[in-house]
Design a protein around this motif. Structure first.
Motif, PDB file in Angstrom:
ATOM      1  N   LEU A   1       1.157   5.484   7.029  1.00 22.65           N
ATOM      2  CA  LEU A   1       2.331   5.361   6.179  1.00 22.65           C
ATOM      3  C   LEU A   1       1.940   5.372   4.704  1.00 22.65           C
ATOM      4  O   LEU A   1       2.620   5.990   3.889  1.00 22.65           O
ATOM      5  N   ARG A   2       0.851   4.668   4.369  1.00 24.13           N
ATOM      6  CA  ARG A   2       0.426   4.641   2.970  1.00 24.13           C
ATOM      7  C   ARG A   2       0.058   6.031   2.484  1.00 24.13           C
ATOM      8  O   ARG A   2       0.371   6.384   1.352  1.00 24.13           O
ATOM      9  N   GLU A   3      -0.602   6.822   3.342  1.00 20.71           N
ATOM     10  CA  GLU A   3      -0.991   8.174   2.956  1.00 20.71           C
ATOM     11  C   GLU A   3       0.220   9.049   2.672  1.00 20.71           C
ATOM     12  O   GLU A   3       0.139   9.993   1.905  1.00 20.71           O
ATOM     13  N   ALA A   4       1.359   8.720   3.295  1.00 21.49           N
ATOM     14  CA  ALA A   4       2.589   9.483   3.082  1.00 21.49           C
ATOM     15  C   ALA A   4       3.411   8.920   1.915  1.00 21.49           C
ATOM     16  O   ALA A   4       4.520   9.367   1.671  1.00 21.49           O
TER      17      ALA A   4
ATOM     18  N   HIS B   1       4.423   5.651   1.556  1.00 21.39           N
ATOM     19  CA  HIS B   1       5.235   4.474   1.885  1.00 21.39           C
ATOM     20  C   HIS B   1       4.485   3.202   1.509  1.00 21.39           C
ATOM     21  O   HIS B   1       3.270   3.192   1.388  1.00 21.39           O
ATOM     22  N   ARG B   2       5.233   2.117   1.334  1.00 22.12           N
ATOM     23  CA  ARG B   2       4.650   0.809   1.046  1.00 22.12           C
ATOM     24  C   ARG B   2       5.072  -0.165   2.149  1.00 22.12           C
ATOM     25  O   ARG B   2       5.988  -0.968   1.963  1.00 22.12           O
ATOM     26  N   PRO B   3       4.411  -0.090   3.302  1.00 23.99           N
ATOM     27  CA  PRO B   3       4.822  -0.936   4.426  1.00 23.99           C
ATOM     28  C   PRO B   3       4.451  -2.400   4.208  1.00 23.99           C
ATOM     29  O   PRO B   3       3.489  -2.717   3.506  1.00 23.99           O
ATOM     30  N   THR B   4       5.238  -3.266   4.809  1.00 25.97           N
ATOM     31  CA  THR B   4       4.949  -4.698   4.834  1.00 25.97           C
ATOM     32  C   THR B   4       5.145  -5.168   6.264  1.00 25.97           C
ATOM     33  O   THR B   4       6.149  -4.855   6.891  1.00 25.97           O
TER      34      THR B   4
END
Length: 97
Positions: free
Chosen positions: A1-4, A6-9
């Protein structure tokens, strides 16, 4: 997700990764001495193997160690809010329902 981008939590009620498999879980549904009923080849992620030398059916503590190793290997701990219990989830403004 980070590579795309996004900032997941992630939210974890306990103080450690692993959920019910953590050394000190937020609840105690896993009893001491539990052995999994699914072999490691079916449980492991495609991008991180279980350590060599473990039996095919591992103890709960080994599964907890694997989850912690996964979080460390991929740098996930900074994305986790430990000691946080989720009690409800609602869409934000402009989010699709």
């Amino acid at each position: 997700l980070r590579e795309a981008g996004h900032r997941p939590t992630a939210f974890e009620a306990a103080g450690e990764v692993g959920g019910i498999w953590a050394p000190e879980p937020a609840n105690s549904v896993v009893y001491r001495g539990l052995t999994t009923n699914i072999p490691t080849v079916a449980m492991q992620s495609f991008d991180l193997d279980f350590p060599n030398g473990l039996p095919s059916y591992v103890r709960g503590s080994d599964l907890g160690d694997y989850i912690a190793a996964y979080a460390d290997h991929f740098g996930l701990r900074p994305l986790i809010r430990f000691g946080t219990e989720v009690t409800s989830v609602m869409p934000g403004p402009g989010d699709a329902s």
